[in-house]
Design an enzyme around this catalytic site. Sequence first.
Site, short mmCIF file in Angstrom:
data_model
loop_
_atom_site.label_atom_id
_atom_site.label_comp_id
_atom_site.label_asym_id
_atom_site.label_seq_id
_atom_site.Cartn_x
_atom_site.Cartn_y
_atom_site.Cartn_z
N VAL A 94 0.83 -1.21 0.00
CA VAL A 94 0.00 0.00 0.00
C VAL A 94 0.86 1.25 0.00
O VAL A 94 0.61 2.20 -0.75
CB VAL A 94 -0.95 0.00 1.22
CG1 VAL A 94 -1.73 1.31 1.29
CG2 VAL A 94 -1.90 -1.19 1.15
N CYS A 95 1.88 1.28 0.81
CA CYS A 95 2.74 2.45 0.96
C CYS A 95 3.35 2.90 -0.36
O CYS A 95 3.14 4.02 -0.79
CB CYS A 95 3.82 2.16 2.00
SG CYS A 95 4.99 3.47 2.25
N PRO A 96 4.11 2.05 -1.08
CA PRO A 96 4.71 2.52 -2.33
C PRO A 96 3.68 2.85 -3.40
O PRO A 96 3.89 3.75 -4.21
CB PRO A 96 5.61 1.36 -2.78
CG PRO A 96 5.37 0.24 -1.86
CD PRO A 96 4.55 0.72 -0.71
#
Length: 75
Positions: free
Chosen positions: A50-52
């Site tokens: 999710v972060c990248p």
Amino acid sequence: MLTIGDKLPDFTVPVQQGTNALPAGETLSQDAFPGKWKVLFYWPKDFTFVCPTEIVGYANLKQDFEDRDAVLIGA
């Protein structure tokens, strides 16, 4: 909850850009980038897919934000 056009409360936080160590004494506050809109975004799950995905999505729109006198601030 703050929404578009609300004034940010006073804050000062240390800054990190990329994977380098924190610069000596460099901070970010609500007074940074005078005359610009500030878009604060947070990613909910560090070190997951999710972060990248979110960071890359915002990075792809960086020029669109700049064209509208807005800066992106991620946390």
